[in-house]
Design an enzyme around this catalytic site. Sequence first.
Site, PDB file in Angstrom:
ATOM      1  N   ASP A  51       0.856  -1.189   0.000  1.00 32.11           N
ATOM      2  CA  ASP A  51       0.000   0.000   0.000  1.00 32.11           C
ATOM      3  C   ASP A  51       0.892   1.238   0.000  1.00 32.11           C
ATOM      4  OD1 ASP A  51      -2.280   1.866   0.643  1.00 32.11           O
ATOM      5  OD2 ASP A  51      -3.320  -0.041   0.872  1.00 32.11           O
TER       6      ASP A  51
ATOM      7  N   HIS B  69       1.860   1.966  -3.207  1.00 28.77           N
ATOM      8  CA  HIS B  69       0.944   2.907  -3.849  1.00 28.77           C
ATOM      9  C   HIS B  69       1.530   4.309  -3.895  1.00 28.77           C
ATOM     10  CE1 HIS B  69      -2.848   0.233  -3.002  1.00 28.77           C
ATOM     11  NE2 HIS B  69      -1.917  -0.379  -3.705  1.00 28.77           N
TER      12      HIS B  69
END
Length: 453
Positions: free
Chosen positions: A269, A292
């Site tokens: 993430d 991310h």
Amino acid sequence: MRLSHFLACSLASLASASAVVLENDVPVGASITLPRTNSLLPRLPWAHHKHRKDNWGNRVEKDRKKITIRASRNDYDDISADFLWALKKANHGGLVHLKKGKKYVIGKKLDLTFLKDVYVKLDGELKFTNDIKYWQANNFYYDFQKSITFWVWGGKDVKIYGSGVLNGNGQAWWDGFSGAEILDPKNKYYRPILFLTDNATNIEVSGLHLKDSPCWTTFFVRTKNIVFDNVYIDAVSTNASTLPKNTDGFDSLNVDGLTVTNTRVNVGDDCFSPKPNTTNIFVKNLWCNGTHGVSMGSIGQYPGVKDYISNAWIENVTLLNGQNGARLKAWAGPSAGYGYIDNITYKDIHIENTDAPVVLDQCYFNINETTCAAYPSKVNITNVKFLNISGTSSGKNGKVVADLKCSPGATCNGIYLEDINLTSPAGSPAQIVCDNIQGGIGVDCIPASEADD
């Protein structure tokens, strides 16, 4: 002469030796060792001793009382009470040492918000139990994105350092959550954050490996002046069908002064993602794999609430094999809040095999285009610079390597790009998209409607 010689030898012996203190309430296997500066010699009127100071004006490691505790015998041998005892004994100028080659298992929630001038030297492994039933019922809960944690660190002047591991034991959590996102309104399977500060000032973490957090790796709340240096963060599943989710490297809420340097992050993430009301951010020498990206936000999530992020300098970052690179993200929709992101600089950013190398996303989180158009984001984006951004996209978004779409409900100005050397395997020339941005952005760009994606 004989007496003076005897006194000199005795005092020298006392000065060079540490003293082990015996107290009635010391747990089995624990010890308290005084520093050499607590010996007789410095207390004498003719002896002049000047304490060395750390960057907060407190004593350095060698001048501190040292507390040790017994190690756990296995993964179920909970030493939470011993650890809490040690921190209380070390408070106001001491040090807790967790020894190399030893494992220390935490199986109970711990409120550590009382700390003042404490060092924790972690050379061993500090590991949480994976008793999901216990932790679901016993934790510290925060309304922001339904966050829970095993423990809360707080107070002032806290240094946590060493060569050891802080282990969240996340595999059982990932196996059990069946893909439930923390932002899913139906999700009631809350996963703990590995390291959380609240109402804290002057926190320093260095040298450690933060491993396998069930959810976000770190979360800083109502914190001022927090520094992470030379830290490695990863979350790696041993089960290919249950990958880590929401295991962000860095998150924050109401923070003034957040510094991350010389750090590597390998999670599924956000690599670095300050959230509402974070200001004075400094990041340098950061490496992110499979993430991310390095994001500002998300902000503007809650109705009627003003959020902001301001004054961020992000320099010398490598982003590999990820979903996003340098990103700004804000919520839209009928229940979104409002606010601003201001004075952000990304400089010397190298990106490889990343879907969206540079992105301004004001339709976060999973808001469809129709809803986003009807209820656009009300987060203003101003004074953002992208300087010397190089590398390649994955080609997932075609030739588009920078996607800067400002919300029609917000103001976007002072957005500036310079030395952008990004390519796409989907073909050339690479495309930079810009919509609803006031003024020039420093490079040629096209509207989203003309992009080859």
